[in-house]
Scaffold this motif. Structure first.
Motif, PDB file in Angstrom:
ATOM      1  N   SER A  84      47.305  37.455  48.617  1.00  0.00           N
ATOM      2  CA  SER A  84      46.512  38.456  49.343  1.00  0.00           C
ATOM      3  C   SER A  84      45.009  38.203  49.250  1.00  0.00           C
ATOM      4  O   SER A  84      44.302  38.873  48.500  1.00  0.00           O
ATOM      5  N   ASN A  85      44.508  37.259  50.038  1.00  0.00           N
ATOM      6  CA  ASN A  85      43.054  37.034  50.145  1.00  0.00           C
ATOM      7  C   ASN A  85      42.343  37.045  48.795  1.00  0.00           C
ATOM      8  O   ASN A  85      41.417  37.818  48.559  1.00  0.00           O
ATOM      9  N   ILE A  86      42.781  36.223  47.916  1.00  0.00           N
ATOM     10  CA  ILE A  86      42.232  36.117  46.553  1.00  0.00           C
ATOM     11  C   ILE A  86      42.234  37.477  45.871  1.00  0.00           C
ATOM     12  O   ILE A  86      41.264  37.932  45.280  1.00  0.00           O
ATOM     13  N   GLY A  87      43.370  38.137  45.941  1.00  0.00           N
ATOM     14  CA  GLY A  87      43.544  39.415  45.248  1.00  0.00           C
ATOM     15  C   GLY A  87      42.665  40.513  45.787  1.00  0.00           C
ATOM     16  O   GLY A  87      42.075  41.278  45.028  1.00  0.00           O
ATOM     17  N   GLY A  88      42.581  40.626  47.108  1.00  0.00           N
ATOM     18  CA  GLY A  88      41.721  41.670  47.683  1.00  0.00           C
ATOM     19  C   GLY A  88      40.266  41.385  47.384  1.00  0.00           C
ATOM     20  O   GLY A  88      39.508  42.272  47.000  1.00  0.00           O
ATOM     21  N   PHE A  89      39.885  40.099  47.593  1.00  0.00           N
ATOM     22  CA  PHE A  89      38.532  39.612  47.296  1.00  0.00           C
ATOM     23  C   PHE A  89      38.135  39.919  45.861  1.00  0.00           C
ATOM     24  O   PHE A  89      37.066  40.435  45.584  1.00  0.00           O
ATOM     25  N   VAL A  90      39.026  39.654  44.939  1.00  0.00           N
ATOM     26  CA  VAL A  90      38.887  39.757  43.484  1.00  0.00           C
ATOM     27  C   VAL A  90      38.727  41.203  43.006  1.00  0.00           C
ATOM     28  O   VAL A  90      39.012  41.497  41.859  1.00  0.00           O
ATOM     29  N   VAL A  91      38.367  42.110  43.877  1.00  0.00           N
ATOM     30  CA  VAL A  91      38.187  43.512  43.473  1.00  0.00           C
ATOM     31  C   VAL A  91      39.524  44.123  43.069  1.00  0.00           C
ATOM     32  O   VAL A  91      39.667  44.699  41.982  1.00  0.00           O
ATOM     33  N   GLY A  92      40.521  44.012  43.926  1.00  0.00           N
ATOM     34  CA  GLY A  92      41.844  44.566  43.613  1.00  0.00           C
ATOM     35  C   GLY A  92      42.478  43.870  42.431  1.00  0.00           C
ATOM     36  O   GLY A  92      43.131  44.508  41.603  1.00  0.00           O
ATOM     37  N   TYR A  93      42.266  42.558  42.340  1.00  0.00           N
ATOM     38  CA  TYR A  93      42.806  41.793  41.211  1.00  0.00           C
ATOM     39  C   TYR A  93      42.254  42.305  39.883  1.00  0.00           C
ATOM     40  O   TYR A  93      43.002  42.571  38.943  1.00  0.00           O
ATOM     41  N   LEU A  94      40.926  42.457  39.797  1.00  0.00           N
ATOM     42  CA  LEU A  94      40.301  42.913  38.544  1.00  0.00           C
ATOM     43  C   LEU A  94      40.721  44.330  38.192  1.00  0.00           C
ATOM     44  O   LEU A  94      41.021  44.625  37.027  1.00  0.00           O
ATOM     45  N   LEU A  95      40.756  45.214  39.190  1.00  0.00           N
ATOM     46  CA  LEU A  95      41.153  46.601  38.906  1.00  0.00           C
ATOM     47  C   LEU A  95      42.595  46.670  38.421  1.00  0.00           C
ATOM     48  O   LEU A  95      42.909  47.399  37.468  1.00  0.00           O
ATOM     49  N   ALA A  96      43.499  45.906  39.052  1.00  0.00           N
ATOM     50  CA  ALA A  96      44.910  45.924  38.639  1.00  0.00           C
ATOM     51  C   ALA A  96      45.086  45.299  37.256  1.00  0.00           C
ATOM     52  O   ALA A  96      45.896  45.773  36.455  1.00  0.00           O
ATOM     53  N   MET A  97      44.336  44.252  36.953  1.00  0.00           N
ATOM     54  CA  MET A  97      44.430  43.629  35.626  1.00  0.00           C
ATOM     55  C   MET A  97      43.946  44.592  34.540  1.00  0.00           C
ATOM     56  O   MET A  97      44.571  44.727  33.488  1.00  0.00           O
ATOM     57  N   ILE A  98      42.832  45.262  34.787  1.00  0.00           N
ATOM     58  CA  ILE A  98      42.306  46.223  33.808  1.00  0.00           C
ATOM     59  C   ILE A  98      43.284  47.386  33.635  1.00  0.00           C
ATOM     60  O   ILE A  98      43.559  47.826  32.514  1.00  0.00           O
TER      61      ILE A  98
END
Length: 198
Positions: free
Chosen positions: A106-120
């Protein structure tokens, strides 16, 4: 108005705020919030259309359905962390795995924003532990005592000198290596499979 009538000094907003604080304190609230917010950009960006002046930019990819599934699953896991605290470990691990998969899908995890929030959010869910109830003064928990719940009887006063037992001031008999009681001899025989150690 009598003396027994309770006084309602707190307003409705204050009562609601205190109830929300109590609700939030008994569950991994921040973990669920971060996971839920992490699912939104992951699911949104593949279907979004941005307009720059007269030009429209569509970021739809071939993995748009995968992005939507990952985003919806992250939102569901965030709600699960709030309302099913017993599954917080599973939800945390699943949120971290879905965040890692979203980098590729998904587009580098929602442009890294979604990725970082989900990881945290997933990490907070794994780290959250329910608080233990405190009772008694000073935050100390009271021990329930023995099987009867009456607690252990304290034989030695706190200010008694070391080496005393029973009554205060009466010295404790010294321990002799040769002086084994019947219970100690039975324990030694059990430990050595019935052979008496001499």
């Amino acid at each position: 108005m009598s003396a027994e009538t309770p006084v309602q000094s707190a307003g409705t907003f204050t009562r609601l705020r205190l109830r929300f604080r109590d609700w939030r304190g008994h569950r991994p609230f921040w973990a669920g919030l971060f996971t839920l917010l992490g699912g939104v950009p992951i699911a949104y960006f593949p279907y979004a259309t941005l307009k720059l002046g007269h030009m429209s930019i569509a970021m739809a990819t071939t993995a748009g359905a995968g992005s939507l599934i990952i985003g919806v699953l992250l939102i569901t896991l965030g709600l699960t962390m709030w309302f099913q605290q017993a599954t917080r470990i599973f939800a945390g691990v699943a949120a971290i795995l879905l965040a890692l998969v979203s980098l590729v899908v998904s587009n580098i995890g929602g442009f890294v924003v979604g990725y970082l929030l989900a990881m945290i959010g997933g990490a907070l869910s794994l780290a959250w532990v329910p608080d233990k109830p405190r009772s008694g003064a000073g935050g100390r928990r009271k021990s329930p005592g023995g099987p009867s719940g009456g607690g252990a009887r304290e034989d030695v006063p706190r200010d008694a000198p070391a080496g005393t037992a029973g009554e205060a001031g009466r010295p404790r008999p010294p321990y002799e290596a040769d002086d084994l009681g019947e219970a100690d001899e039975a324990r030694i025989e059990d430990r050595d499979r019935g052979h008496r150690v001499g």
